[in-house]
Design a protein around this motif. Structure first.
Motif, mmCIF file in Angstrom:
data_model
loop_
_atom_site.group_PDB
_atom_site.id
_atom_site.type_symbol
_atom_site.label_atom_id
_atom_site.label_comp_id
_atom_site.label_asym_id
_atom_site.label_seq_id
_atom_site.Cartn_x
_atom_site.Cartn_y
_atom_site.Cartn_z
ATOM 1 N N LEU A 1 93.158 49.503 27.623
ATOM 2 C CA LEU A 1 92.487 48.417 26.907
ATOM 3 C C LEU A 1 91.749 47.466 27.838
ATOM 4 O O LEU A 1 91.022 46.596 27.364
ATOM 5 N N THR A 2 91.910 47.609 29.153
ATOM 6 C CA THR A 2 91.119 46.764 30.052
ATOM 7 C C THR A 2 89.675 47.245 30.141
ATOM 8 O O THR A 2 88.827 46.537 30.688
ATOM 9 N N LYS A 3 89.395 48.434 29.594
ATOM 10 C CA LYS A 3 88.030 48.963 29.646
ATOM 11 C C LYS A 3 87.179 48.556 28.446
ATOM 12 O O LYS A 3 85.957 48.643 28.500
ATOM 13 N N VAL A 4 87.807 48.169 27.360
ATOM 14 C CA VAL A 4 87.062 47.930 26.129
ATOM 15 C C VAL A 4 86.497 46.500 26.106
ATOM 16 O O VAL A 4 87.008 45.626 26.806
ATOM 17 N N HIS A 5 85.442 46.296 25.286
ATOM 18 C CA HIS A 5 84.684 47.228 24.450
ATOM 19 C C HIS A 5 83.445 47.697 25.221
ATOM 20 O O HIS A 5 82.938 46.954 26.050
ATOM 21 N N TYR A 6 82.918 48.862 24.897
ATOM 22 C CA TYR A 6 81.703 49.343 25.543
ATOM 23 C C TYR A 6 80.504 48.916 24.700
ATOM 24 O O TYR A 6 80.330 49.391 23.574
ATOM 25 N N LEU A 7 79.679 48.034 25.243
ATOM 26 C CA LEU A 7 78.594 47.417 24.484
ATOM 27 C C LEU A 7 77.242 47.930 24.952
ATOM 28 O O LEU A 7 77.002 48.096 26.157
ATOM 29 N N SER A 8 76.358 48.150 24.017
ATOM 30 C CA SER A 8 74.988 48.553 24.305
ATOM 31 C C SER A 8 74.119 47.304 24.379
ATOM 32 O O SER A 8 74.115 46.481 23.479
ATOM 33 N N GLY A 9 73.365 47.184 25.466
ATOM 34 C CA GLY A 9 72.552 46.006 25.701
ATOM 35 C C GLY A 9 72.801 45.498 27.116
ATOM 36 O O GLY A 9 73.343 46.226 27.952
ATOM 37 N N PRO A 10 72.449 44.235 27.395
ATOM 38 C CA PRO A 10 71.846 43.259 26.484
ATOM 39 C C PRO A 10 70.335 43.428 26.358
ATOM 40 O O PRO A 10 69.678 43.946 27.257
ATOM 41 N N PHE A 11 69.828 42.956 25.211
ATOM 42 C CA PHE A 11 68.407 43.003 24.907
ATOM 43 C C PHE A 11 67.868 41.585 24.798
ATOM 44 O O PHE A 11 68.516 40.706 24.217
ATOM 45 N N GLY A 12 66.685 41.390 25.371
ATOM 46 C CA GLY A 12 66.056 40.084 25.323
ATOM 47 C C GLY A 12 65.001 40.003 24.235
ATOM 48 O O GLY A 12 64.489 41.015 23.759
ATOM 49 N N VAL A 13 64.690 38.777 23.830
ATOM 50 C CA VAL A 13 63.595 38.500 22.908
ATOM 51 C C VAL A 13 62.647 37.524 23.603
ATOM 52 O O VAL A 13 63.084 36.463 24.087
ATOM 53 N N GLU A 14 61.366 37.884 23.675
ATOM 54 C CA GLU A 14 60.373 37.034 24.337
ATOM 55 C C GLU A 14 60.355 35.649 23.704
ATOM 56 O O GLU A 14 60.329 35.511 22.484
ATOM 57 N N GLY A 15 60.373 34.622 24.559
ATOM 58 C CA GLY A 15 60.315 33.251 24.075
ATOM 59 C C GLY A 15 61.654 32.631 23.756
ATOM 60 O O GLY A 15 61.722 31.435 23.473
ATOM 61 N N ALA A 16 62.737 33.421 23.792
ATOM 62 C CA ALA A 16 64.061 32.867 23.474
ATOM 63 C C ALA A 16 64.524 31.957 24.608
ATOM 64 O O ALA A 16 64.539 32.347 25.769
ATOM 65 N N GLU A 17 64.916 30.736 24.247
ATOM 66 C CA GLU A 17 65.390 29.746 25.204
ATOM 67 C C GLU A 17 66.702 29.153 24.699
ATOM 68 O O GLU A 17 66.973 29.168 23.492
ATOM 69 N N PRO A 18 67.522 28.617 25.622
ATOM 70 C CA PRO A 18 68.752 27.969 25.184
ATOM 71 C C PRO A 18 68.482 26.917 24.105
ATOM 72 O O PRO A 18 67.543 26.120 24.215
ATOM 73 N N GLY A 19 69.309 26.935 23.067
ATOM 74 C CA GLY A 19 69.128 26.029 21.938
ATOM 75 C C GLY A 19 68.444 26.662 20.752
ATOM 76 O O GLY A 19 68.483 26.118 19.642
ATOM 77 N N ASP A 20 67.822 27.824 20.949
ATOM 78 C CA ASP A 20 67.212 28.550 19.832
ATOM 79 C C ASP A 20 68.277 29.294 19.035
ATOM 80 O O ASP A 20 69.428 29.432 19.476
ATOM 81 N N LEU A 21 67.890 29.793 17.890
ATOM 82 C CA LEU A 21 68.685 30.765 17.153
ATOM 83 C C LEU A 21 67.968 32.099 17.188
ATOM 84 O O LEU A 21 66.763 32.172 16.891
ATOM 85 N N MET A 22 68.684 33.167 17.574
ATOM 86 C CA MET A 22 68.127 34.504 17.471
ATOM 87 C C MET A 22 68.441 35.043 16.076
ATOM 88 O O MET A 22 69.591 35.049 15.647
ATOM 89 N N VAL A 23 67.407 35.474 15.385
ATOM 90 C CA VAL A 23 67.553 36.045 14.051
ATOM 91 C C VAL A 23 67.658 37.557 14.209
ATOM 92 O O VAL A 23 66.756 38.196 14.754
#
Length: 408
Positions: A67-89
């Motif tokens: 269980l120290t290996k989990v979870h296996y995540l795909s990504g991360p993916f960025g969105v152009e223009g995303a800045e701290p304080g925004d909401l990603m939809v």
């Protein structure tokens, strides 16, 4: 069909893929790819254990899973223009099992290796395997039940920033320090030995691995929330903490009950997700968002008849009265449902697995009536091939000779 931007080979371990998944959250993880608002794309995901569990009739793999290996995540993916304080939809446009892997598993973990919601009652590792038939699933280990799938990512969210990373590590370490030898532990603290840090290398990778979040709990950024209604047609609004956002996902479930109470608790599977992305600039402040918010799927399975079990804040072993303790109340509701289903011939482990995998509805019915919370578990009656409603003649045994897979 959306273009596949993250592809996996189920014949290879996650560590051997050309494009690496990650099993820790850290703000310095590099983006695999960056998209424009309005783009749509497909992401393939391992099951949450990275292929450690097999489609067989032994629970040794569940007992021994790392269980120290989990979870296996795909990504991360960025969105152009995303800045701290925004909401990603994030729109979940479609989701399903990877072709050639139309099966999933559910497990109860050994108490000494993770445990589960009812680990004091069911401390040993067991497993059930489930076959997918279009939108439905059945199990050779748990007969006379059939569910339509509400397929969803158990885990999805954006990267934290360094401030949030440090704060969560501080508070979780403080919790563990209150009972450092507890089994299972009170939290999963950073552990670098088995950290898989995406495309990071060298000293930067080692530093991030030593402080990166384990993926087990949900946090402010999203993560392992296990919300069963986050399925086809759902729209999510994730807080953005780092430039680009850093959206990752995995831990796909074919079906799950509210609470995912067995911990290895849904019908876990390898799968794909079609995603659409957008931005709300300054959305965290505009809407007062601290944790993600979402709109549920418009195509949930429809059930019109439930049997509902109550539980209250009284310990089942000692009779101790707790003050408005929702955890105890929900545990009692689940245990009451399990005892009921055992009257039809299910083992306790089979009944426990049904509550974890079927589309049951969990509720806090009352949380103000001191000293007892009233929690409820609602089981759709039509998932069974027989009538589970109470009647004057009493229950008749429906299940015999079949049980979950156990560890040797």
């Amino acid at each position: 069909m959306a273009k596949t931007v993250f592809k996996i080979d189920l014949n290879k371990a996650p560590e051997d893929q050309a494009i690496k998944t990650h099993n820790r959250w850290h703000p310095d993880l590099p983006m695999v790819e960056t998209f424009k608002p309005g783009d749509e794309f497909r992401v393939e995901c391992y099951d949450w254990t990275g292929g450690q569990i097999g489609n067989n009739d032994s629970a040794n793999d569940v007992r021994d899973v790392n269980l120290t290996k989990v979870h296996y995540l795909s990504g991360p993916f960025g969105v152009e223009g995303a800045e701290p304080g925004d909401l990603m939809v994030v729109d979940i446009l479609d989701i399903g099992p990877i072709e050639g892997s139309e099966w999933g598993f559910n497990g109860l973990f050994d108490k000494n290796n993770g445990g589960g919601f009812l680990t004091e009652h069911y401390p040993d590792a067991v497993k059930s395997c489930w076959d997918f038939h279009g939108i439905y699933t059945t199990s050779r280990h748990i007969p006379k039940v059939r569910y339509p799938g509400l397929v969803h990512p158990g885990l999805i969210g954006c990267l934290p920033d360094h401030k949030l990373l440090a704060e969560a590590n501080r508070r979780e370490a403080a919790l563990v320090a209150t009972d450092p030898n507890r089994v299972p532990p009170l939290a999963c603290l950073p552990f670098s030995d088995t950290a898989l840090m995406g495309q990071m290398t060298g000293a930067a990778r080692d530093k991030a691995a030593a402080e990166g979040w384990r993926t087990v709990p949900p946090r402010e950024h999203g993560g392992n929330c296990d919300i069963k209604n986050l399925s086809r047609g759902s729209r999510c609004y994730f807080p953005v903490y780092v430039k680009g956002g850093g959206l990752s996902m995995g831990d796909i479930h074919f079906s799950q009950g509210d609470g995912e109470i067995t911990f290895c608790g849904a019908i876990e599977m390898a799968g794909w997700i079609d995603i659409g992305v957008g931005l709300i600039k300054g959305g965290m402040a505009k809407y007062g968002v601290v944790n993600p918010i979402f709109k549920p799927s418009p195509i949930d399975p429809h059930f019109d008849d439930y049997l509902i079990f109550e539980g209250i804040s009284v310990d089942e072993h000692t009779g101790e009265q707790y003050y408005l303790d929702a955890h105890v109340a929900y545990r009692r509701a689940c245990l009451n449902a399990i005892e009921y289903l055992k009257k039809f011939g299910y083992s306790g482990e089979q009944a426990y697995s049904i509550l974890g995998t079927a589309p049951v509805e969990g509720r806090i019915a009352g949380i103000v009536d001191i000293p007892n919370v009233c929690a409820t578990v609602a089981i759709p009656t039509k998932i069974f091939e027989f009538d589970i409603n109470p009647n004057s003649t009493g229950p008749t045994r429906q299940v015999s000779g079949v049980d979950v897979a156990r560890a040797s």
